[in-house]
Motif scaffolding. Structure first.
Motif, PDB file in Angstrom:
ATOM      1  N   LEU A 169      32.982  44.876  31.195  1.00 37.93           N
ATOM      2  CA  LEU A 169      34.338  45.671  31.149  1.00 37.93           C
ATOM      3  C   LEU A 169      35.126  45.418  32.154  1.00 37.93           C
ATOM      4  CD1 LEU A 169      32.955  48.890  29.472  1.00 37.93           C
ATOM      5  CD2 LEU A 169      33.801  46.949  28.353  1.00 37.93           C
ATOM      6  N   ASP A 170      34.713  44.723  33.638  1.00 38.97           N
ATOM      7  CA  ASP A 170      35.609  44.477  34.422  1.00 38.97           C
ATOM      8  C   ASP A 170      36.509  43.203  34.010  1.00 38.97           C
ATOM      9  OD1 ASP A 170      34.069  46.550  35.639  1.00 38.97           O
ATOM     10  OD2 ASP A 170      32.672  45.050  36.672  1.00 38.97           O
ATOM     11  N   THR A 171      37.723  43.499  35.026  1.00 41.58           N
ATOM     12  CA  THR A 171      38.709  42.495  34.684  1.00 41.58           C
ATOM     13  C   THR A 171      38.555  41.280  35.796  1.00 41.58           C
ATOM     14  OG1 THR A 171      40.272  44.305  34.015  1.00 41.58           O
ATOM     15  CG2 THR A 171      41.226  42.071  34.819  1.00 41.58           C
ATOM     16  N   PRO A 172      38.550  40.083  35.639  1.00 39.69           N
ATOM     17  CA  PRO A 172      38.629  39.031  36.767  1.00 39.69           C
ATOM     18  C   PRO A 172      39.633  39.205  37.477  1.00 39.69           C
ATOM     19  CG  PRO A 172      38.214  38.199  34.428  1.00 39.69           C
ATOM     20  CD  PRO A 172      38.552  39.741  34.166  1.00 39.69           C
ATOM     21  N   ARG A 173      39.532  38.794  38.875  1.00 42.50           N
ATOM     22  CA  ARG A 173      40.500  38.744  39.735  1.00 42.50           C
ATOM     23  C   ARG A 173      41.572  37.683  39.617  1.00 42.50           C
ATOM     24  NH1 ARG A 173      38.922  37.408  45.253  1.00 42.50           N
ATOM     25  NH2 ARG A 173      41.083  38.046  45.703  1.00 42.50           N
ATOM     26  N   LYS A 174      42.606  38.154  39.826  1.00 42.33           N
ATOM     27  CA  LYS A 174      43.885  37.219  39.665  1.00 42.33           C
ATOM     28  C   LYS A 174      44.969  37.428  40.660  1.00 42.33           C
ATOM     29  CE  LYS A 174      47.107  35.385  36.110  1.00 42.33           C
ATOM     30  NZ  LYS A 174      47.662  35.403  34.683  1.00 42.33           N
ATOM     31  N   VAL A 175      45.542  36.226  41.065  1.00 44.14           N
ATOM     32  CA  VAL A 175      46.333  36.587  42.297  1.00 44.14           C
ATOM     33  C   VAL A 175      47.726  35.859  41.929  1.00 44.14           C
ATOM     34  CG1 VAL A 175      44.657  36.545  44.380  1.00 44.14           C
ATOM     35  CG2 VAL A 175      45.763  34.363  43.481  1.00 44.14           C
ATOM     36  N   HIS A 176      48.873  36.404  42.467  1.00 49.20           N
ATOM     37  CA  HIS A 176      50.213  35.734  42.039  1.00 49.20           C
ATOM     38  C   HIS A 176      50.652  35.110  43.320  1.00 49.20           C
ATOM     39  CE1 HIS A 176      54.049  36.689  39.702  1.00 49.20           C
ATOM     40  NE2 HIS A 176      53.925  35.577  40.224  1.00 49.20           N
ATOM     41  N   VAL A 177      50.816  33.880  43.431  1.00 50.87           N
ATOM     42  CA  VAL A 177      51.258  32.959  44.496  1.00 50.87           C
ATOM     43  C   VAL A 177      52.764  32.800  44.187  1.00 50.87           C
ATOM     44  CG1 VAL A 177      50.792  30.564  45.415  1.00 50.87           C
ATOM     45  CG2 VAL A 177      48.946  31.737  44.241  1.00 50.87           C
ATOM     46  N   TYR A 178      53.455  33.291  45.386  1.00 46.01           N
ATOM     47  CA  TYR A 178      54.771  32.862  45.438  1.00 46.01           C
ATOM     48  C   TYR A 178      55.168  31.778  46.488  1.00 46.01           C
ATOM     49  CZ  TYR A 178      55.549  37.199  43.040  1.00 46.01           C
ATOM     50  OH  TYR A 178      55.725  38.321  41.955  1.00 46.01           O
ATOM     51  N   VAL A 179      56.116  31.040  45.929  1.00 41.37           N
ATOM     52  CA  VAL A 179      56.322  29.869  46.872  1.00 41.37           C
ATOM     53  C   VAL A 179      57.957  29.812  46.922  1.00 41.37           C
ATOM     54  CG1 VAL A 179      56.455  27.330  47.219  1.00 41.37           C
ATOM     55  CG2 VAL A 179      54.465  28.466  45.863  1.00 41.37           C
TER      56      VAL A 179
ATOM     57  N   HIS B  68      30.403  29.500  45.898  1.00 41.37           N
ATOM     58  CA  HIS B  68      29.640  30.772  45.733  1.00 41.37           C
ATOM     59  C   HIS B  68      30.416  32.073  45.158  1.00 41.37           C
ATOM     60  CE1 HIS B  68      26.424  28.846  47.762  1.00 41.37           C
ATOM     61  NE2 HIS B  68      27.443  28.567  48.892  1.00 41.37           N
ATOM     62  N   ALA B  69      31.794  32.132  45.403  1.00 39.34           N
ATOM     63  CA  ALA B  69      32.244  33.371  44.763  1.00 39.34           C
ATOM     64  C   ALA B  69      32.471  32.889  43.138  1.00 39.34           C
ATOM     65  CB  ALA B  69      33.707  33.592  45.298  1.00 39.34           C
ATOM     66  N   ALA B  70      32.468  31.884  42.625  1.00 38.89           N
ATOM     67  CA  ALA B  70      32.477  31.420  41.321  1.00 38.89           C
ATOM     68  C   ALA B  70      31.261  32.029  40.410  1.00 38.89           C
ATOM     69  CB  ALA B  70      32.745  30.007  40.906  1.00 38.89           C
ATOM     70  N   LEU B  71      30.168  32.131  41.428  1.00 37.92           N
ATOM     71  CA  LEU B  71      28.951  32.206  40.773  1.00 37.92           C
ATOM     72  C   LEU B  71      28.470  33.832  40.644  1.00 37.92           C
ATOM     73  CD1 LEU B  71      26.622  29.498  42.372  1.00 37.92           C
ATOM     74  CD2 LEU B  71      27.813  29.130  40.149  1.00 37.92           C
ATOM     75  N   GLU B  72      29.283  34.645  41.283  1.00 39.74           N
ATOM     76  CA  GLU B  72      29.293  35.960  41.299  1.00 39.74           C
ATOM     77  C   GLU B  72      29.812  36.583  39.854  1.00 39.74           C
ATOM     78  OE1 GLU B  72      31.722  37.558  44.262  1.00 39.74           O
ATOM     79  OE2 GLU B  72      30.540  36.596  46.004  1.00 39.74           O
ATOM     80  N   THR B  73      28.801  37.477  39.345  1.00 41.65           N
ATOM     81  CA  THR B  73      28.721  37.813  38.301  1.00 41.65           C
ATOM     82  C   THR B  73      29.532  39.222  38.069  1.00 41.65           C
ATOM     83  OG1 THR B  73      26.802  38.987  38.283  1.00 41.65           O
ATOM     84  CG2 THR B  73      26.621  37.199  37.419  1.00 41.65           C
ATOM     85  N   ILE B  74      30.170  39.603  36.981  1.00 42.99           N
ATOM     86  CA  ILE B  74      31.010  40.577  37.041  1.00 42.99           C
ATOM     87  C   ILE B  74      30.782  41.398  35.424  1.00 42.99           C
ATOM     88  CG2 ILE B  74      33.023  39.807  38.254  1.00 42.99           C
ATOM     89  CD1 ILE B  74      34.633  39.307  35.564  1.00 42.99           C
ATOM     90  N   GLY B  75      30.915  42.740  35.580  1.00 42.66           N
ATOM     91  CA  GLY B  75      30.642  43.508  34.360  1.00 42.66           C
ATOM     92  C   GLY B  75      31.511  42.971  33.320  1.00 42.66           C
TER      93      GLY B  75
END
Length: 395
Positions: free
Chosen positions: A57-67, A48-55
């Motif tokens: 000019l908005d920047t899509p979310r991105k996370v940095h995974v540390y292992v 359901h989060a993948a179906l959410e619309t963004i503007g």
């Protein structure tokens, strides 16, 4: 007739063997099907989060995974398998962009290889400090810092060109340099720490990056392979050492100092060994204002090692549903930004994942302490991965 039929029946030992084997196979297949079903539920909730619309000019979310390397291990193989099995499917279903960094630093001492901790701490702190430096450079009164940034960018670009030339053996073109260089994310990437050891280093790195010193050393030029092999006679001769003059401040400046704008860019005339290091003094311009800090998410990883954990590992082999429920649920909280909140002080930060320290893998290992500045602890945001606050599955 009945006697002949009875002779064809298996004996008690064979019956017990096949009954046990059939039971184990049935339990294992049920475990695989049930684990897959529960993982699909979390993937459906994340979709359901993948179906959410963004503007536009908005920047899509991105996370940095540390292992980081788990305790009692010499590599990240088990942590990487943990990531691929429980966490990555949920991120993919939620269309959450990520960048993963596997930190595996080891050293050998007296023939014994051991893990060097602190890599995640350094990477997180450097990223936040670089953001603070660029904020200082954007001020109108800091023209000196902008000149040093231009010189620093030229030096980094030249080092990238030299490193690529050492790999390819020929002079790279501009297209190759652009393809090799990763594009920077324009926003602030939140941090996902897998395991207690990664969590400790990550929050310590956030604190160090937010309040630590901003001074940085101008990197020296990377030597070319052709420069190393062309003049072996000159390389064997010792070079005269230049004594730095002590300034009234904490930095050291060479006797013949060069302004940042007048640095030479001809790589064929400059050798890496001829460069004198210079410390760029950012602290002199620092107003100690707090920059936007990334939120940190903890996802557990109970690394089961040693003979004492064999019963638990056998149990997990036939009953893995509880691990799917725990780790996939934690990954689901990261997919939804609404689960992000301010941490409830140092107590919650220190308690995150503390149960992992009771495992066999943490015994006889160097202790890791959380050292977070009080100002950072008061404003640090975390993802509430200990509770299930994500939207439920619609029926």
């Amino acid at each position: 007739m009945f006697a002949k039929f009875r002779q064809k029946l298996p004996g008690p030992k064979a019956t017990a063997f096949w009954t046990t084997a059939a039971t184990l196979v049935t339990v294992y297949r049920y475990n695989k099907q049930e684990s897959a079903r529960r993982l699909d539920e979390y993937k459906q909730r994340a979709s359901h989060a993948a179906l959410e619309t963004i503007g536009s000019l908005d920047t899509p979310r991105k996370v940095h995974v540390y292992v980081a390397v788990p305790m009692s291990e010499l590599g990240t193989r088990r942590a990487r398998q943990h990531w691929e099995k429980y966490i990555l499917p949920v991120f993919a279903a939620g269309a959450l962009d990520y960048e993963i960094t596997l930190v595996n630093e080891t050293e050998t001492e007296n023939g014994i290889e051991r893990v060097v901790r602190g890599g995640v701490h350094r990477l997180v702190a450097d990223e936040i400090k670089d953001r603070r430096r660029r904020q200082l450079e954007s001020d109108t009164d800091n023209e000196e810092l902008r000149l040093w940034r231009a010189a620093l960018d030229e030096r980094k670009a030249e080092n990238e060109r030299r490193e690529l030339k050492n790999k390819l053996g020929v002079e790279p073109g501009m297209s190759a340099l652009e393809l090799w260089k990763e594009k920077e994310y324009p926003g602030v990437m939140d941090i996902v720490a897998i395991g207690r050891e990664t969590w400790i280093e990550a929050v310590n790195g956030v604190s160090d990056g937010a309040v630590g010193s901003l001074n940085m050393e101008m990197p020296s030029l990377v030597p070319l392979d052709s420069e190393k092999s062309s003049t072996p006679e000159q390389a064997s001769q010792p070079e005269p050492a230049s004594k730095p003059e002590q300034n009234s401040g904490s930095e050291q400046t060479p006797a013949t100092e060069q302004s940042p704008g007048s640095e030479q860019t001809n790589s064929n005339q400059i050798s890496g060994s001829d460069q004198t290091t210079h410390m760029i003094d950012y602290d002199r311009f620092d107003n100690h204002s707090m920059v936007a800090l990334p939120a940190v998410a903890y996802i557990g990883h109970k690394n089961l090692t040693g003979w004492a954990s064999v019963p638990q590992r056998i149990y997990n082999f036939f009953h893995d549903q509880q691990n799917v429920d725990e780790y996939a649920r934690q990954a689901l909280q990261v997919v939804y930004e609404t689960t992000r909140r301010r941490a409830h002080g140092m107590e919650e930060i220190e308690a995150m994942g503390r149960e992992e320290e009771e495992l066999e893998a943490w015994r006889d290992q160097p202790s890791l302490d959380i050292v977070v500045d009080r100002r950072v602890a008061d404003c640090l945001q975390i993802y509430d991965t200990q509770n299930d606050n994500a939207p439920p599955l619609e029926t």
